[in-house]
Write a protein that holds these residues in place. Structure first.
Motif, PDB file in Angstrom:
ATOM      1  N   ARG A  26       0.861  -1.185   0.000  1.00 25.21           N
ATOM      2  CA  ARG A  26       0.000   0.000   0.000  1.00 25.21           C
ATOM      3  C   ARG A  26       0.896   1.233   0.000  1.00 25.21           C
ATOM      4  O   ARG A  26       1.818   1.355   0.798  1.00 25.21           O
ATOM      5  CB  ARG A  26      -0.905   0.019   1.230  1.00 25.21           C
ATOM      6  N   HIS A  28       2.311   4.654   0.812  1.00 27.02           N
ATOM      7  CA  HIS A  28       2.127   5.551   1.948  1.00 27.02           C
ATOM      8  C   HIS A  28       1.971   6.984   1.475  1.00 27.02           C
ATOM      9  O   HIS A  28       2.305   7.346   0.338  1.00 27.02           O
ATOM     10  CB  HIS A  28       3.254   5.403   2.974  1.00 27.02           C
ATOM     11  N   SER A 280       5.767   1.569   3.973  1.00 25.10           N
ATOM     12  CA  SER A 280       4.604   0.726   3.680  1.00 25.10           C
ATOM     13  C   SER A 280       4.883  -0.731   4.021  1.00 25.10           C
ATOM     14  O   SER A 280       3.988  -1.468   4.421  1.00 25.10           O
ATOM     15  CB  SER A 280       4.213   0.861   2.214  1.00 25.10           C
ATOM     16  N   ALA A 286       0.912   6.263   7.709  1.00 27.91           N
ATOM     17  CA  ALA A 286      -0.431   6.208   7.166  1.00 27.91           C
ATOM     18  C   ALA A 286      -0.388   5.964   5.669  1.00 27.91           C
ATOM     19  O   ALA A 286       0.389   6.570   4.944  1.00 27.91           O
ATOM     20  CB  ALA A 286      -1.159   7.516   7.471  1.00 27.91           C
ATOM     21  N   ARG A 289      -4.199   6.207   1.009  1.00 29.14           N
ATOM     22  CA  ARG A 289      -5.654   6.083   1.007  1.00 29.14           C
ATOM     23  C   ARG A 289      -6.244   6.583   2.323  1.00 29.14           C
ATOM     24  O   ARG A 289      -7.288   7.241   2.347  1.00 29.14           O
ATOM     25  CB  ARG A 289      -6.048   4.623   0.777  1.00 29.14           C
ATOM     26  N   ASN A 290      -5.582   6.281   3.439  1.00 31.01           N
ATOM     27  CA  ASN A 290      -6.091   6.706   4.748  1.00 31.01           C
ATOM     28  C   ASN A 290      -6.131   8.218   4.860  1.00 31.01           C
ATOM     29  O   ASN A 290      -7.121   8.791   5.336  1.00 31.01           O
ATOM     30  CB  ASN A 290      -5.227   6.128   5.872  1.00 31.01           C
ATOM     31  N   ASP A 293      -8.752   9.752   2.698  1.00 28.20           N
ATOM     32  CA  ASP A 293     -10.071   9.620   3.306  1.00 28.20           C
ATOM     33  C   ASP A 293     -10.271  10.634   4.425  1.00 28.20           C
ATOM     34  O   ASP A 293     -11.393  11.049   4.709  1.00 28.20           O
ATOM     35  CB  ASP A 293     -10.250   8.208   3.878  1.00 28.20           C
ATOM     36  N   LEU A 294      -9.174  11.028   5.067  1.00 28.23           N
ATOM     37  CA  LEU A 294      -9.259  11.967   6.186  1.00 28.23           C
ATOM     38  C   LEU A 294      -9.408  13.406   5.716  1.00 28.23           C
ATOM     39  O   LEU A 294     -10.210  14.167   6.271  1.00 28.23           O
ATOM     40  CB  LEU A 294      -8.008  11.829   7.064  1.00 28.23           C
ATOM     41  N   THR A 409     -14.240  10.622  10.239  1.00 29.90           N
ATOM     42  CA  THR A 409     -13.062   9.759  10.077  1.00 29.90           C
ATOM     43  C   THR A 409     -12.024  10.062  11.146  1.00 29.90           C
ATOM     44  O   THR A 409     -11.420   9.146  11.727  1.00 29.90           O
ATOM     45  CB  THR A 409     -12.440   9.966   8.678  1.00 29.90           C
ATOM     46  N   TRP A 410     -11.817  11.358  11.425  1.00 21.21           N
ATOM     47  CA  TRP A 410     -10.834  11.740  12.441  1.00 21.21           C
ATOM     48  C   TRP A 410     -11.251  11.223  13.809  1.00 21.21           C
ATOM     49  O   TRP A 410     -10.437  10.631  14.542  1.00 21.21           O
ATOM     50  CB  TRP A 410     -10.675  13.258  12.482  1.00 21.21           C
ATOM     51  N   ASN A 413     -10.938   7.254  13.911  1.00 21.95           N
ATOM     52  CA  ASN A 413      -9.663   6.588  13.635  1.00 21.95           C
ATOM     53  C   ASN A 413      -8.420   7.267  14.201  1.00 21.95           C
ATOM     54  O   ASN A 413      -7.373   6.610  14.308  1.00 21.95           O
ATOM     55  CB  ASN A 413      -9.475   6.443  12.119  1.00 21.95           C
ATOM     56  N   TYR A 414      -8.494   8.532  14.550  1.00 27.78           N
ATOM     57  CA  TYR A 414      -7.287   9.254  14.945  1.00 27.78           C
ATOM     58  C   TYR A 414      -7.383   9.939  16.306  1.00 27.78           C
ATOM     59  O   TYR A 414      -6.373  10.099  16.975  1.00 27.78           O
ATOM     60  CB  TYR A 414      -6.926  10.303  13.878  1.00 27.78           C
TER      61      TYR A 414
END
Length: 607
Positions: A26, A28, A280, A286, A289-290, A293-294, A409-410, A413-414
C-alpha cells in the motif's frame, strides 16, 4: 516568487515531467508529496502557456524485495520476482501484485485532480523501447563502473554488468548477476547469496537482454527513462539527492555515456506524520488512502504544496494539528477570494490547491463541525446553515459534506479519548480538581449568561470578559469550562460549544462546584508592585477606574476595575490583611492615586 514560479523560470521550450512509484505494498502518503510537487509544476507551466506533459511510471518490473505488513504467508515465496509477475493478495480482482497496489494509488490521483500519462515498466521493457539504451549501457559497462567509483566511491568488479536478467529457471530478477555481454546475449548466474531478502536458485545461463528478458538497475533505469522519453524535469526525494547519491550517479552516467544533461531536479524532503517517516512494508505511518479519506482533496493538496520542497512536511493528526491545517486553508481562501488581499505566494498556493476555480464560498469551521458530529442531538447541516445566516449553495454543501466525513473519520480513527467531545451528563469527577479561582470564574459566568445573547460570538466575547473580571488567565478559564462540560482540558471554541447546548443545562452545571472565597481571593490577587508595573505598561490605554472592597474576617479584597479605551474592562485585586483595614485602604488609595469614593461589595466592610 513561490517555489513553482522559481522552477518555471528555469524552463524554456516544451517540457516533460516524470515521476514513478514501485508498488510493493500500500502506497504511503509520503509518496503523494512527489506526485503533488510535480503536479504543481505541471499546472504552473500550463498557466504560463508552456507545452508540458506529466508522465507517471509504475515500476512494476522491480523485484519484490520487501513483504507488505501482515502479508508474509502469501508473498514470501515470490521474493525476488518482478512485481508484475507476483500474484495479488487473495480475493483481489487485480491481475498481479503491482496492479493491486497501484490502482488504489491512482484512484487518489483522480480525487486530487492529478492528470498524468501513465506507463508501466513491464510494457516499456517488453515492447523494446529500452533496447537501444540497454545495449549502449552494456557496451559501456566499464564507464558505468568508473562513474560509480568516482561519484559514490562504490566499487564494482570488472565482471559486473549493469543489468538484471530474469532467471529462466526460477523467475527471479533480484538474485541474478550478469558477468558478460557479447553484444547479443548476457551471461548470468542466479546466486543464492546475492541478496539477504531472497535466495537465488543457482542456475547459470545466457539470454538476450532485450524485449523484457531483464531490466537495468534502477540508477541506470533512470538514465534510460531520461534519454528515451525524454524527461526534462524530475524531482527526487532527499535521500536520493544527497551529494554522491543515486541522483548524482545517474546524472553522471547520462553525461558520460550519452553526452546528455540530466533533467532539472526538484529535490524534496520527507513527509512525516507525527514526526515519523513512513514505510509501507513495515506498516509504519499512514497509507495514502487513509489520509485521502481523512482530508478533502483541496486541503490535502494545500498540505503538500504550500511548503517549499526542501522543507519537510510534518502532519500532526492530533486535534491541534488538524484544526490548525483547516484554519490555515480557510485563511488562504478568505484572503485569496473573499478579501482579495492575499500575497502573491498565498494566491498561488490557494490556486494550486483548488481542483478547479470555485470562487468565493462559505466554509464551515472544521473544529465546529468535528464537535457537532459528536453531538447526536444536533443536526450538523442545520447548525452550520444557522451560522452562515442563509441557505448553503451547492458548492458549500459539497464542502460541508466533505468536512463532515473528514470529522467522522478523524474521530473514529485518529482522535484520542481525551480529544473526543463527550458531553458529560453529570459533573465529571475530575472537575473536583479545579481551583477556587476556576470555580469562582464559572459562577461569575453563570451569573451573566442569562442576559447574554445565545450565539457563538456573544458567548465567546462574554467568556473573555468574565475571565478578565474574575480575574483569571484566559487559558485556565477555558480549561474550567471544558472540564465541567466535556471532562477535557481543551475542546471546540468555547462560545460555539455553549451555543450548541441549552442554557438550562449550561448555567446550573457552571454553578455546581462550590468555592472558598478567601482561597479564591488569594489565588487571583496581585501585589502592589506588580499592579504598579501593569499600570505603567497600560497607562495610556486606561480611560477610567472604579473600586470596591469586601471583607471576610480580617482580610479585605480591594478590587479595582479599569476601563480601557477600547471598551474592555480588567479587574485587579489587592488583598489587605490585618486589624486596621480602613487605614490600609486609605494608604492604598493614595499610593494608587485613586479617589476616596469607592463602593462596597457583599460581605463587606469599608470604603
Amino acid at each position: 516568487m513561490f517555489w513553482t514560479e522559481d522552477v518555471a523560470a528555469k524552463c524554456s521550450g516544451p517540457q516533460i515531467i516524470n515521476d514513478s512509484k514501485t508498488p510493493s505494498g500500500r502506497v504511503h502518503v509520503g509518496a503523494l508529496r512527489g506526485v503533488l510537487i510535480h503536479d504543481a509544476i505541471f499546472r504552473t507551466l500550463r498557466e504560463k502557456g508552456i507545452e508540458v506533459k506529466y508522465l507517471f511510471g509504475v515500476d512494476d518490473y522491480d523485484p519484490l524485495d520487501e513483504i507488505p505488513a501482515g502479508k508474509g504467508e502469501h508473498f514470501e515465496k515470490y521474493l525476488g520476482q518482478p512485481l508484475c509477475n507476483v500474484p495479488p493478495p487473495d480475493n483481489s480482482p487485480a491481475t498481479d501484485m503491482a496492479e493491486h497496489y497501484i490502482q488504489e494509488f491512482f484512484e487518489i490521483f483522480e480525487e486530487l485532480g492529478v492528470k498524468v500519462e501513465k506507463y508501466r515498466m513491464r510494457d516499456v521493457y517488453q515492447s523494446g523501447h529500452f533496447n537501444q539504451a540497454i545495449d549502449t549501457i552494456l557496451q559501456n559497462a566499464a564507464t558505468v563502473r568508473r562513474v560509480y567509483k568516482e561519484v559514490s566511491n562504490s566499487d564494482r568488479p570488472e565482471t559486473w554488468y549493469p543489468f538484471q536478467a530474469v532467471c529462466e529457471n526460477c523467475g527471479r530478477i533480484g538474485t541474478t548477476e550478469v558477468f558478460a555481454y557479447d553484444g547479443r546475449e548476457v551471461s548470468y548466474r542466479c546466486r543464492p547469496d546475492m541478496v539477504k531478502w531472497a535466495r537465488g536458485c543457482g542456475h547459470e545461463g545466457r539470454v538476450s537482454p532485450f524485449d523484457g528478458k531483464g531490466k537495468l538497475p534502477w540508477k541506470l533505469e533512470w538514465v534510460a527513462k531520461w534519454l528515451t522519453f525524454p524527461v526534462t524535469i524530475e524531482g527526487a526525494g532527499k535521500d536520493h539527492s544527497t551529494k554522491g547519491g543515486s541522483r548524482d550517479v545517474s546524472a553522471a552516467c547520462l553525461k558520460a555515456i550519452f553526452g546528455k544533461e540530466p533533467p532539472l531536479n526538484v529535490p524534496y524532503e520527507f513527509f512525516l506524520v507525527g514526526g515519523a517517516k513512513m514505510s509501507s512494508s513495515k506498516g509504519i505511518g499512514a497509507a495514502a488512502r487513509n489520509i485521502a479519506d481523512l482530508l478533502p482533496p483541496e486541503v490535502l493538496r494545500f498540505l503538500m504544496i504550500r511548503t517549499k520542497p526542501l522543507s519537510p512536511v510534518n502532519f500532526d493528526v492530533k486535534e491541534e494539528g488538524i484544526v490548525k491545517l483547516y484554519n490555515e486553508f480557510d485563511r488562504f481562501l478568505t484572503r485569496s477570494v473573499h478579501e482579495k488581499n492575499a500575497t502573491p505566494d498565498e494566491a498561488c498556493v490557494y490556486r494550486l490547491s483548488e481542483l478547479k476555480p470555485e470562487g468565493d464560498y462559505y466554509n464551515a469551521n472544521f473544529q465546529v463541525v468535528s464537535a457537532l458530529v459528536q453531538m447526536p442531538h444536533l443536526d450538523v447541516i442545520e447548525q452550520i446553515t444557522k451560522r452562515k445566516g442563509g441557505p448553503l449553495t451547492e458548492i458549500e454543501q459539497r464542502h460541508l459534506d466533505q468536512r463532515i466525513a473528514s470529522a467522522k473519520t478523524w474521530v473514529e480513527n485518529y482522535a484520542s479519548e481525551e480529544e473526543k467531545t463527550h458531553l458529560q451528563e453529570t459533573l465529571p469527577a475530575r472537575a473536583q480538581e479545579l481551583t477556587a479561582a476556576q470555580r469562582a470564574f464559572l459562577h461569575r459566568l453563570a451569573d451573566v449568561l442569562p442576559q447574554t445573547p445565545w450565539d457563538d460570538d456573544s458567548l465567546q466575547t462574554k467568556i473573555f470578559e468574565v475571565a478578565r473580571l474574575t480575574p483569571i488567565d484566559q487559558p485556565v478559564a477555558f480549561k474550567a469550562i471544558y472540564r465541567v462540560l466535556l471532562d477535557r482540558e481543551q475542546g471546540p471554541k468555547a462560545g460555539n460549544l455553549l451555543a450548541f447546548l441549552e442554557p438550562n443545562f449550561v448555567i446550573p452545571r457552571l454553578r455546581e462546584l462550590p468555592f472558598d472565597t478567601l482561597e479564591y481571593w488569594r489565588q487571583t490577587a496581585t501585589s502592589e508592585e506588580d499592579l504598579a508595573k501593569w499600570l505603567t505598561q497600560q497607562g495610556e490605554k486606561i480611560a477610567g477606574s472604579t473600586w470596591v472592597t469586601a471583607m471576610i474576617d480580617n482580610v479585605a479584597a480591594f478590587d479595582i476595575t479599569y476601563t480601557l479605551k477600547d471598551g474592555k474592562r480588567q479587574l485587579k485585586r489587592v488583598l489587605l490583611e490585618g486589624t486596621n483595614v480602613e487605614s490600609a485602604t486609605t494608604g492604598l488609595l493614595a499610593r494608587l492615586n485613586l479617589s476616596a469614593g469607592g463602593g462596597t461589595a457583599p460581605g463587606s466592610l469599608v470604603a
